[in-house]
Design a protein around this motif. Structure first.
Motif, short mmCIF file in Angstrom:
data_model
loop_
_atom_site.label_atom_id
_atom_site.label_comp_id
_atom_site.label_asym_id
_atom_site.label_seq_id
_atom_site.Cartn_x
_atom_site.Cartn_y
_atom_site.Cartn_z
N PHE A 388 51.77 49.53 -16.99
CA PHE A 388 50.80 48.50 -16.62
C PHE A 388 50.19 47.77 -17.82
N ASP A 389 50.62 48.15 -19.02
CA ASP A 389 50.19 47.44 -20.21
C ASP A 389 51.42 46.99 -21.00
N TYR A 390 52.14 47.94 -21.58
CA TYR A 390 53.23 47.60 -22.50
C TYR A 390 54.31 46.74 -21.82
N VAL A 391 54.77 47.18 -20.64
CA VAL A 391 55.84 46.45 -19.96
C VAL A 391 55.37 45.05 -19.55
N ARG A 392 54.17 44.97 -19.03
CA ARG A 392 53.68 43.69 -18.51
C ARG A 392 53.30 42.69 -19.60
N TYR A 393 52.79 43.19 -20.70
CA TYR A 393 52.21 42.28 -21.69
C TYR A 393 52.97 42.22 -23.02
N THR A 394 53.85 43.18 -23.27
CA THR A 394 54.59 43.19 -24.53
C THR A 394 56.08 42.99 -24.30
N ASP A 395 56.68 43.83 -23.47
CA ASP A 395 58.11 43.71 -23.20
C ASP A 395 58.34 42.75 -22.04
N ILE A 396 57.84 41.52 -22.20
CA ILE A 396 57.78 40.58 -21.07
C ILE A 396 59.12 39.94 -20.72
N ASN A 397 60.12 40.13 -21.53
CA ASN A 397 61.43 39.54 -21.23
C ASN A 397 62.44 40.57 -20.75
N ASN A 398 61.95 41.70 -20.32
CA ASN A 398 62.84 42.77 -19.87
C ASN A 398 63.49 42.38 -18.54
N GLU A 399 64.77 42.08 -18.58
CA GLU A 399 65.46 41.58 -17.39
C GLU A 399 65.58 42.62 -16.29
N ASP A 400 65.64 43.91 -16.67
CA ASP A 400 65.74 44.96 -15.65
C ASP A 400 64.52 44.93 -14.73
N PHE A 401 63.35 44.79 -15.32
CA PHE A 401 62.13 44.75 -14.51
C PHE A 401 62.03 43.44 -13.74
N ILE A 402 62.42 42.34 -14.35
CA ILE A 402 62.40 41.05 -13.66
C ILE A 402 63.27 41.10 -12.40
N HIS A 403 64.46 41.71 -12.54
CA HIS A 403 65.34 41.84 -11.38
C HIS A 403 64.71 42.70 -10.29
N TYR A 404 64.06 43.77 -10.68
CA TYR A 404 63.39 44.63 -9.69
C TYR A 404 62.35 43.83 -8.91
N TYR A 405 61.56 43.02 -9.59
CA TYR A 405 60.55 42.21 -8.92
C TYR A 405 61.20 41.20 -7.98
N GLN A 406 62.26 40.58 -8.45
CA GLN A 406 62.94 39.57 -7.63
C GLN A 406 63.62 40.18 -6.42
N TRP A 407 64.08 41.40 -6.55
CA TRP A 407 64.73 42.07 -5.42
C TRP A 407 63.72 42.75 -4.49
N ASN A 408 62.43 42.57 -4.77
CA ASN A 408 61.36 43.18 -3.97
C ASN A 408 61.48 44.70 -3.90
N VAL A 409 61.83 45.30 -5.02
CA VAL A 409 61.82 46.76 -5.08
C VAL A 409 60.37 47.22 -4.93
N ASP A 410 60.14 48.09 -3.98
CA ASP A 410 58.78 48.50 -3.65
C ASP A 410 58.15 49.29 -4.80
N PRO A 411 56.83 49.16 -5.00
CA PRO A 411 56.15 49.90 -6.07
C PRO A 411 56.30 51.42 -5.97
N THR A 412 56.64 51.92 -4.78
CA THR A 412 56.85 53.37 -4.63
C THR A 412 58.06 53.85 -5.42
N ALA A 413 58.86 52.94 -5.97
CA ALA A 413 59.97 53.34 -6.83
C ALA A 413 59.46 53.93 -8.14
N ARG A 414 58.23 53.56 -8.53
CA ARG A 414 57.65 54.13 -9.75
C ARG A 414 57.39 55.62 -9.53
N PRO A 415 57.40 56.41 -10.62
CA PRO A 415 57.11 57.84 -10.45
C PRO A 415 55.77 58.09 -9.76
N ILE A 416 54.71 57.39 -10.19
CA ILE A 416 53.43 57.50 -9.49
C ILE A 416 53.15 56.19 -8.78
N SER A 417 52.97 56.29 -7.47
CA SER A 417 52.93 55.09 -6.62
C SER A 417 51.53 54.50 -6.55
#
Length: 560
Positions: A388-417
């Motif tokens: 909720f800090d590094y990925v969102r504000y530093t590694d902002i061009n991470n295509e793996d995460f961008i694809h997850y958001y675009q595919w509507n992968v539910d937040p419950t996919a994270r280890p802690i939901s």
């Protein structure tokens, strides 16, 4: 000859000793180096453990495998792989349950005192039980060392109750989820039905009454006779977390200054429970009238959330109250099923001076805890800092995460939901998106989640007629609905609510009082009991334990 042999042996022994000493010294240095690396990792937000650290996890899942792409699992996905690569940590799920049954399994684990290393609990009653039985770790030091400065700033954007509710005797015993400010509920209507009937867009609750009644009596959607329904309504009527719900009537009750499941404060500074106040009786009278006129769905007592969503998706319902994110669920599927349907949000005024009044929501109801005795309790702080800090504000061009958001992968996919974000995150995102869409901000300067929204919104603006349901949902929620809230900012009256903990008496009978309240409300609205039955219910509520609870709540509140 003997002397030479002895000399050789002595030299050999000396060399062996030196070798052993050098090896021992190397091992000591390696051990010290390993300990230093562990020390750095366990006392910093982003430090990587020198060896893989595993933790057993009680995992909340969601339907359709949380929309994870083929091959990904709850132990092996973009989130877990990223955390393993950056921190060298790995979850081992001891149980995986969807949200319907997850908390039952958690309560069973608590009762049996058999906890995984990390799990999510709901409600302060369960958290208090864990604390009182010394079953979970003190996270004070872990938070201080391993929560990043931005994460601390995020928690600081809420009032003191968010961290205060999980602090016992000065010790932070859990990491709370944050609930961003969603603003007041809006009325979502079938605009195409309104146009067909020549109806003007609503501004007040009275306007909404008329429109919904016309939907039912005129049937502009040409729904099979007997299947058209009025306002979709969930049988809880009003939620405990204010406006983080769909299909509820908070906006109607707030018109009468009634907040049925909230603790409020009077002019003398004393707390009172909204569900038993005279103004709630007035609100129930109006809800009863709506039901009798068919404005409220006549079958609402029998409907589940899934069934309500089905009526909307199938085009049998054209009105419901919901937050800004309603386009994501259920309207995205409704648009996919019927592309001709035009759904629009409206913010209604509900006070005499033309304002929209609503009660703020409890900013936290779910908590991440760590089993007492687990060697690395700081892992949850490091996970939150990374996701909720590094990925969102530093590694902002991470295509793996961008694809997850675009595919509507539910937040419950994270280890802690859970979600951890600023209280005004909704407004921040809207401002950033509109700036980027207007060419006033560089897209690559936006945080990761905002970039994924931007891509969908930009595509929608380019060709709204041929937009995908995903693109429509992103634009309608993040731009259309948020623009309405933004423009009405000075006309929105947020009422503060108080006290989200549990007292001793609440633990034993609060469930009974809540069920009694729900039953009384439903019987009054549907005409099974007269309106004056509310007075009988209030008397019983106080007699059964409500009076004692009010006293305990005020005593507890003043001690905090």
């Amino acid at each position: 000859m003997k002397k030479r042999i002895v000399s050789v042996l002595l030299v050999a022994l000396m060399m062996t000793g030196c070798t052993f000493s050098a090896k021992q010294e190397t091992q000591e240095k390696e051990k010290q180096n390993l300990e230093e690396k562990y020390e750095v990792a366990s006392t910093t937000p982003f430090g990587k453990y020198p060896e893989e650290v595993t933790y057993t996890l009680g995992k909340m899942t969601s339907t359709n495998n949380s929309n994870l792409p083929s091959g990904d699992t709850y132990e092996d996905n973009v989130y877990t792989r990223y955390l393993n690569d950056m921190l060298n940590i790995q979850n081992i799920d001891v149980f995986e349950e969807d949200s319907v049954t997850y908390y039952d399994i958690v309560e069973m684990a608590i009762a049996e005192k058999n906890l995984p290393d990390v799990m999510l609990v709901q409600g302060l009653d369960n958290l208090q039980t864990l604390v009182e039985n010394d079953m979970i770790e003190d996270l004070t030091e872990a938070y201080e060392n391993c929560a990043s400065e931005r994460i601390k700033d995020i928690y600081g954007s809420y009032d003191e109750s968010v961290l205060g509710n999980v602090t016992f005797d000065g010790k932070l015993m859990a990491l709370p989820e944050t609930k961003i400010s969603d603003g007041p509920q809006m009325l979502w209507l079938r605009k195409d039905w309104m146009d067909k009937l020549g109806l003007s867009e609503p501004k007040t609750l009275e306007d909404a009454e008329y429109i919904i009644e016309q939907f039912v009596t005129q049937n502009p959607g040409e729904v099979e006779e007997g299947n058209i329904i009025g306002l979709a309504c969930e049988n809880e009527i009003c939620g405990e977390m204010g406006y983080n719900y769909e299909y509820h009537l908070e906006i109607l009750f707030a018109a009468y200054d009634s907040y049925p499941q909230q603790w409020m404060k009077d002019e003398e500074g004393n707390l009172y429970y909204g569900g038993v106040q005279p103004q709630t009786k007035e609100a129930l009278a109006k809800a009863k009238e709506w039901y009798e006129r068919g404005i409220i769905d006549k079958q609402f007592l029998m409907r589940t959330n899934n069934n309500i969503a089905e009526t909307i998706i199938e085009g049998k319902c054209g009105a419901f109250f919901g937050p800004w994110w309603a386009p994501n669920n259920p309207l995205m599927e409704a648009i996919q099923e019927n592309p001709e349907a035009e759904w629009k949000p409206y913010l209604l005024t509900n006070t005499e001076d033309g304002k929209t009044r609503y009660a703020e929501q409890n900013a936290s109801t779910q908590y991440v805890v760590v089993r007492k005795g687990y060697e690395h309790p700081e892992v949850i702080m490091k996970m939150v800092s990374v996701l909720f800090d590094y990925v969102r504000y530093t590694d902002i061009n991470n295509e793996d995460f961008i694809h997850y958001y675009q595919w509507n992968v539910d937040p419950t996919a994270r280890p802690i939901s859970i979600n951890v974000d600023y209280r005004d995150a909704l407004n921040r995102c809207y401002n950033n998106l509109t700036s980027a869409l207007n060419g006033e901000r560089q897209v690559d300067s936006m945080e990761l989640l905002e970039q994924s929204y931007y891509q969908h919104c930009a595509k929608y603006e380019e060709d709204p007629e041929n937009a995908t349901p995903d693109e429509w949902a992103a634009y309608t929620s993040r731009i259309t609905a948020c623009e309405i809230l933004k423009e009405a900012e000075d006309n929105i009256e947020e009422i503060k609510t108080y006290y989200f903990a549990e007292t001793d008496t609440m633990r034993s009978i609060w469930w009974k009082l809540k069920e009694m309240q729900k039953q009384a409300y439903l019987e009054i609205i549907t005409g099974q009991k007269p309106l004056d039955y509310f007075d009988t219910f209030v008397e019983q509520w106080y007699e059964i334990g409500g009076r004692q609870i009010v006293e305990e709540v005020n005593e507890s509140y003043k001690e905090r």
